[in-house]
Motif scaffolding. Structure first.
Motif: not given
Length: 626
Positions: A436-452
């Motif tokens: 669960x913690x690894x999945x959460x960090x992977x979603x954050x990684x996606x947010x870090x490379x997206x435009x927002x």
């Protein structure tokens, strides 16, 4: 105990004392839940033993609610006291039986004694109080458990274990699935619990409010620290600093001795001394080996969110949103504007529709009525509560992340994953095996490379350990854009929010302030409402209500006085801190000890010691007023 080839902890010894409350902390995967399972006998340790006193009642929060699906909710709580529940059930059976004999009368008399001994006639009332405190309304207490959702079923099991009135409570993440109001209630309940408590939690405020001691699972051992979580952090940091200083001192001494041995071991006149010093080196190395710790299980990610470009002044407008599922109303009349730079925490009871609102804004669901509109140049990035909404399939981490930014060089993607604690061969891990913690960090990684320029989070700390939560707080604190989030973690809310939107059945209440300000205003609103009722209907108000109102008035006056005193102490505290900083800067200059005259050196060190004492006194006084 080990997990595969990884040692979780070894040679661990500790004692839990009567009436003391212990917090169990450590990184994800360090062994907290494993220790709990060993103590509840759901798992066996590889070596060692533990004992509870005889006739000691141990209360544990079980996760299996399926065995109670068809039982009434109130009865499930009463089952927390097996002797009482059995007596009540048997009495009911006897009273409704066809053949009532003299033996039945005698048995009823015995059952009556058991029921009286266990306060059976007030038991239902006590069980109802526990359920209501945990947010389960009286209107559903006589319904079967199957009518509740998973999170509320776990609340019923929590009420059951609390009702059992155990000598010791073993609770693994008891705040999971609780809303922020139920967490506050549970914290108050546990803080006054007379028995022993051992609980694990990622909620720092919860630990601070309950715990007298902290058990830290780290460096392949478990160490006990006196005080709450904040005190533990200070003590552990000081211990580490002291240990490093000792190792450095021992290392320097060893190097000096080794240099002497190398220089003089060939000289006959110095051979005896060299041999003696060699023994000292051996002893020092043994001591240093004992002082060295196994590597820490705590790891700190380095999250960073870069705003693509600023949004318009009003990036989001929500107008009269309604959401129903068939006949069931989820929320109604949700209206508010979001201003650029807002950091909005959306609060409300479980089931009020907080997550549903975020899913509507992100296009995952459609509203029943009403509208919302994103403003000029608004770009949104979303962290869902259910990570499986985002992470499907069975790609490796690198390939999964690449699909959201195909033109980003692989080295950059690896860097982003590395900042999220996926380094080296970890990037080839398959997404389907992540925790669960690894999945959460992977979603954050996606947010870090997206435009927002708008970040939206739904319960981001649910699966993050404290180190990752702190890293996320730091990253969001440095983020210049707009943040909208749902969370039940008060430490996280306090660290980010500058505005609170409270969802209710009839719409929203908008508090343009920090979380601390929200709590104060909310309590004042409640007190004001009580006061207005008293003034409006003086003839209907009992003496007790009047007394409560007067007591609240006195408490508010006392609070105002305390706040004034605290402001004075805070000013004094900062002044002392400034003086200490100047002294520290002076002492940290190279060759300070070598070049400063002895009498002046003594004066400076005495002044530093005095200021540190004044700082501690000021802090103690401030805490007492709090």
């Amino acid at each position: 105990m080990r997990f595969g080839g990884k040692i979780l902890f070894k040679n661990v010894s500790f004692q839990l004392n009567p009436g003391q409350h212990y917090g169990l902390v450590g990184a994800n995967g360090s062994g907290k839940s494993t220790l709990m399972k060993i103590l509840t006998k759901d798992m066996t340790a590889e070596a060692g033993s533990f004992t509870f006193p005889s006739n000691f009642l141990v209360g544990t929060l079980k996760q299996d609610h399926f065995i109670y699906e068809n039982d009434k909710i109130i009865n499930i709580v009463l089952m927390g006291n097996p002797l009482l529940w059995k007596a009540l059930h048997e009495k009911e059976t006897l009273l409704h039986g066809d053949n009532f004999t003299e033996e039945s009368c005698n048995r009823l008399e015995e059952l009556e004694k058991i029921i009286l001994h266990h306060k059976g006639y007030s038991a239902s009332s006590e069980a109802a109080k526990l359920l209501e405190g945990l947010g389960i309304l009286a209107e559903v207490h006589d319904r079967p458990l199957s009518t509740l959702s998973g999170g509320f079923k776990l609340r019923v099991l929590l009420a059951q274990v609390l009702f059992s009135n155990p000598d010791i409570l073993l609770l693994d993440e008891p705040t999971n699935h609780l809303d922020i109001y139920s967490i506050r209630w549970l914290e108050g309940y546990l803080a006054s619990f007379p028995g022993t408590i051992l609980l694990s939690s990622h909620d720092k405020d919860f630990l601070n409010g309950i715990c007298d001691y902290i058990l830290d699972v780290d460096h392949q051992t478990i160490k006990s620290y006196k005080g709450n979580y904040d005190a533990f952090l200070e003590t552990k940091a000081a211990d580490l600093e002291q240990r490093m200083a000792l190792l450095e001192k021992q290392g320097k001494k060893r190097d000096d001795l080794q240099e002497f041995i190398t220089r003089f071991k060939a000289k006959a006149t110095k051979a005896t001394q060299a041999s003696s010093k060699a023994k000292l080196v051996e002893k020092l190395e043994t001591e240093m080996a004992a002082s060295e710790m196994s590597p820490s299980s705590r790891h700190y990610p380095k999250f960073k969110f870069d705003q693509h470009r600023p949004s318009g002044a009003i990036p989001l407008v929500i107008c009269s949103l309604f959401k129903n599922y068939g006949e069931k109303k989820i929320f109604s009349n949700i209206s508010f504007d979001v201003m650029r730079g807002d950091r909005i925490a959306i609060l409300g009871a479980n089931g009020i529709g907080k997550s549903t609102l975020l899913e509507i804004l992100f296009g995952k669901k459609e509203p029943t009525d009403g509208s919302f509109k994103f403003g000029h140049a608004a770009e949104i990035s979303y962290f869902p509560q259910d990570h499986k909404q985002e992470i499907e399939g069975s790609e490796n981490l690198l390939d999964w992340l690449r699909q959201f930014s195909p033109n980003t060089p692989e080295q950059k993607l690896r860097e982003i994953l590395g900042r999220n604690l996926f380094s080296g061969d970890d990037v080839k891990k398959m997404t389907k095996i992540l925790s669960g913690g690894e999945l959460a960090r992977l979603v954050i990684a996606k947010m870090m490379i997206s435009n927002h320029n708008i970040l939206v989070f739904d319960e981001p700390t649910n699966h993050l350990d404290m180190e990752s939560t702190d890293a996320l707080l730091e990253a969001l604190d440095n983020y210049p854009g707009t943040i909208i989030f749902v969370s039940h973690n008060r430490y996280f809310i306090s660290g980010i929010a500058n505005r609170i939107i409270e969802m209710t059945k009839d719409g929203v209440k908008d508090f343009r302030c920090s979380y601390a300000g929200y709590l104060e205003k909310r309590d004042i609103d409640l007190l004001s409402a009580k006061g207005k009722r008293y003034e409006k209907n003086p003839n209907l108000s009992s003496g007790k209500e009047k007394q409560n109102y007067e007591e609240q008035k006195v408490l508010r006056n006392l609070k105002n006085q305390n706040e004034k005193k605290m402001a004075i102490i805070e000013k004094k505290y900062h002044q002392i801190e400034e003086k200490l900083k100047k002294l520290s800067d002076q002492i940290s200059v190279d060759d300070f000890y070598a070049t400063t005259p002895k009498d002046k050196l003594q004066n400076i060190l005495t002044e530093q010691s005095l200021l540190e004492k004044q700082l501690d006194d000021a802090l103690s006084e401030w805490e007492a007023l709090m």
